[in-house]
Design a protein around this motif. Structure first.
Motif, short mmCIF file in Angstrom:
data_model
loop_
_atom_site.label_atom_id
_atom_site.label_comp_id
_atom_site.label_asym_id
_atom_site.label_seq_id
_atom_site.Cartn_x
_atom_site.Cartn_y
_atom_site.Cartn_z
N CYS A 126 0.82 -1.21 0.00
CA CYS A 126 0.00 0.00 0.00
C CYS A 126 0.86 1.27 0.00
O CYS A 126 0.33 2.37 -0.04
N PHE A 127 2.18 1.10 0.07
CA PHE A 127 3.05 2.28 0.07
C PHE A 127 3.65 2.55 -1.32
O PHE A 127 4.41 3.50 -1.50
N ALA A 128 3.34 1.68 -2.28
CA ALA A 128 3.90 1.84 -3.62
C ALA A 128 3.54 3.22 -4.18
O ALA A 128 2.43 3.71 -3.98
N GLY A 129 4.47 3.83 -4.86
CA GLY A 129 4.21 5.12 -5.48
C GLY A 129 4.56 6.31 -4.61
O GLY A 129 4.52 7.45 -5.07
N SER A 130 4.92 6.07 -3.36
CA SER A 130 5.28 7.19 -2.49
C SER A 130 6.63 7.78 -2.88
O SER A 130 7.51 7.05 -3.36
#
Lengths: 175, 504
Positions: A126-130
């Motif tokens: 859920c942290f992908a793209g940060s």
């Protein structure tokens, strides 16, 4: 104190039957290399938290409790990457940890395997793209096995680690 | 000054059920708040920025009231609170990193979470591409004869989260410890921004893995307060059961781990079995060992069945039978007590100044527990005691945990007996206007604060998550002074601060 020791000697053990090692195709290629028989039925694991929320670490800790008793399989955690055969990496790799992870990998002697434990280690979760996250572990170091879950249960972790153990103990293919 | 927190028309716990009003202050009043903090009249609960505005959450512990003061329109800077009140320093360094607002005359201008590796600067403010390379971090100078430094981390020897500890020692004795954190910064607050309520819930539950119930409860409280949602009674009781199971699992695990760090491995084995039993019961009842994503805005996502009630009753009975024997073993093992007694002493004065929550504060005379002092349902209907003592060493923190395990067992028992019937989830409305709310929950480490601003469409304009570790990490640096290096793991484990919850 004596009572506890007696209880341990006379009582029924809590340790449960081992799960069936996961049948994982991705392992095959990595394991086919020579020199793996040298390690016998024993692997040393260095855990690296590359940015996890600590959930995966808690379940990795649980592997050491009496129910799972990781060490009965010849698997144990070591304090330095220089003593390790397996890096067990958790978390989405944060930008602030990427260099530390790479350096830990470089400090681990060959032959070595990398296990990415948990959904974040697989692809950033859920942290992908940060802005602060590189992504999954494979963005930084080559991964031999991925164990999914948020967090993976101790049983799932054990299945994966046993699969590595099976593979590493197999005689190396000629050539 | 404390009058600034009092709304004449509001009850102290009005923030639990309705949007939280903020007090807009000018620079003079802002500084007065800082002075009240320095004088010990108020306790700092949080300090964060939203756009160009800086918000500060304050607690008046004597009156059990909280309030938020806001300072806006200052052209990129604000008067430093850290220059008056040390606990604010790291929060201000974070504001400077994340939002680009400068604390004026701040005592420490080094970056904190920003290690110069993100490729951007000020992710919560005016986001800019940053070409700056990571620079060596200037640790505070330590001067004196025959000192040596021991750098530890970010990759530690155990199965622990990453952080860097710089010890300066004289022989075996630690003269100074300085921690550098931020390694597991994932940009959670930025990821939440602009998302819907479910996205916020997912990320709130993944800020600190061991406190997933408490974090999601605090987040849910903030949503429910902002939108004035009435949560069904049954859902509240189930939340309390889950929160106490989480506290139980963590305290049991840490009790064993602290003893293990004093080379008493048997306790880890014994307590580890009890911890595993708690996690398995949680899995049986709620479908996840850590009960992740079970607390949702409006209620809970899983109801507790009759079999679940029986499982938990059996669990409570089994731990009640077994745990006292472990406590007796702890209390009767002189070699173990020799390590824990008088080690890592935290002065009550420091615990008060930093507003240290949880067992860290309560072992050093700070008698504060959100469940009692700023009660939220269902704790206002349950009977429990808040253990407190002031001897402040590792042993004291162990005993607070032991007492809290007993209290949690009692609370779970009470909830199971008086579990109300009815629905477990309420609808979440869309307000049609911007709303703000605050959530404050007692996690196993201490008070977790969530501040939430929603836009008219119900999307998240800003969500600030403040872990209790913010006010405990600096104290760990203080307690290790004059202890030997070998006692650091023991002191560290007795605090068990969260890295991920802090770094976000």
């Amino acid at each position: 104190m004596h009572r506890f020791l007696l209880e341990g000697l006379l009582g029924r053990p809590l340790t449960e039957k081992p799960p069936v090692p996961a049948d994982i195709e991705e392992l095959g290629a990595a394991m086919a290399k020579a020199a793996q028989t040298r390690l016998g039925r024993s692997l040393s694991i260095r855990q690296v938290d590359a940015g996890s929320c600590n959930g995966c670490e808690l379940e990795i800790h649980a592997l050491n409790n009496a129910y799972y008793d990781l060490e009965r399989f010849g698997l144990h955690f070591v304090a330095s990457p220089r003593h390790a055969d397996v890096l067990l990496v958790t978390g989405p790799v944060t930008k602030n940890m990427a260099e530390a992870l790479k350096r830990t990998y470089d400090a681990t002697p060959d032959p070595k395997w990398v296990v990415a434990a948990g959904d974040c280690a697989a692809n950033g979760g859920c942290f992908a793209g940060s802005y602060a996250v590189v992504g999954g572990v494979s963005e930084i170091v080559p991964v031999d096995l991925t164990i999914s879950g948020c967090p993976p249960t101790p049983t799932a972790l054990l299945e994966g680690l046993l699969a590595i153990l099976e593979q590493s103990a197999r005689p190396a293919k000629a050539g | 000054m404390t009058s600034i927190l009092v709304h004449v028309d509001q009850l102290p716990t009005a923030f639990r059920t309705a949007p939280m009003p903020r007090h807009r202050v000018d620079a003079r009043q802002w500084n007065q708040a800082g002075e009240a903090l320095a004088a010990g009249e108020l306790t700092l609960l949080g300090l964060w920025a939203h756009g160009a505005t800086v918000h500060m959450a304050l607690l008046d512990q004597a009156a059990n009231r909280i309030g938020i003061v806001s300072l806006g329109n200052r052209r990129g800077s604000f008067p430093s609170i850290g220059r008056l009140h040390a606990p604010a320093i790291r929060l201000e360094r974070t504001i400077a990193d994340m939002s680009g607002l400068e604390p004026e005359d701040a005592p420490d201008s080094r970056p904190w979470l920003d290690h110069g590796r993100w490729g951007v600067s000020h992710p919560l403010g005016k986001l800019e591409t940053s070409w700056a390379k990571a620079k060596p971090y200037p640790f505070l100078p330590v001067e004196g004869e025959s000192l040596h430094q021991i750098p530890v981390g970010p990759v530690h020897a155990g199965i622990i989260e990453p952080g860097h500890f710089r010890f300066t020692a004289q022989g075996e004795t630690v003269v100074r410890l300085e921690a550098r954190l931020g390694y597991v910064h994932k940009g959670i607050e930025k990821l939440i921004q602009g998302g819907d309520l479910e996205r916020g819930m997912t990320l709130a539950g993944r800020t600190s893995g061991d406190s997933t119930v408490a974090c999601q409860w605090a987040y849910a409280q903030a949503v429910e307060a902002a939108l004035a949602v009435k949560v069904p009674a049954r859902a509240l009781y189930i939340r309390a059961i889950m929160a106490e199971l989480e506290r139980l699992a963590n305290h049991l695990g840490d009790f064993g781990a602290i003893c293990n760090d004093a080379a008493f491995a048997m306790m880890l084995a014994q307590a580890g079995v009890l911890r595993e039993n708690v996690l398995r019961a949680a899995d049986t009842c709620f479908g996840h060992r850590f009960m992740r994503d079970c607390v949702v805005p409006g209620g809970v996502s899983r109801d507790l069945t009759a079999e679940g009630v029986a499982t938990l009753q059996a669990l409570v009975a089994a731990i009640r039978e077994r745990f006292p024997k472990l406590v007796a073993l702890y209390d009767n093992t002189a070699s173990l007590l020799d390590r824990t007694v008088a080690t890592g002493y935290l002065k009550p004065e420091l615990a008060r100044q930093f507003g240290a929550g949880g067992f860290v504060g309560r072992a050093s005379g700070r008698d504060f527990d959100v469940r009692r002092n700023l009660a939220y349902a269902p704790y206002d209907e349950l009977a429990f005691e808040v253990p407190a003592r002031d001897d402040g060493d590792v042993n004291a923190r162990v005993w607070i945990r032991i007492e809290e395990i007993r209290q949690s067992l009692s609370l779970i028992g009470q909830c199971l007996v008086s579990l109300p019937d009815g629905p477990v989830r309420a609808e979440i409305p869309v307000a049609g206007e911007p709303r703000e709310g605050i959530g404050l929950v007692e996690g196993f480490r201490g008070d977790i604060l969530v501040w939430l601003a929603l836009d008219a469409k119900g999307r998240i304009a800003r969500c600030h998550l403040r872990d209790p570790s913010w006010f405990q990490w600096p104290l760990l640096e203080a307690v290790i002074e004059d202890n030997i290096v070998a006692d650091f793991p023991l002191c560290n484990k007795s605090f068990n601060c969260s890295y991920s919850g802090h770094d976000l």
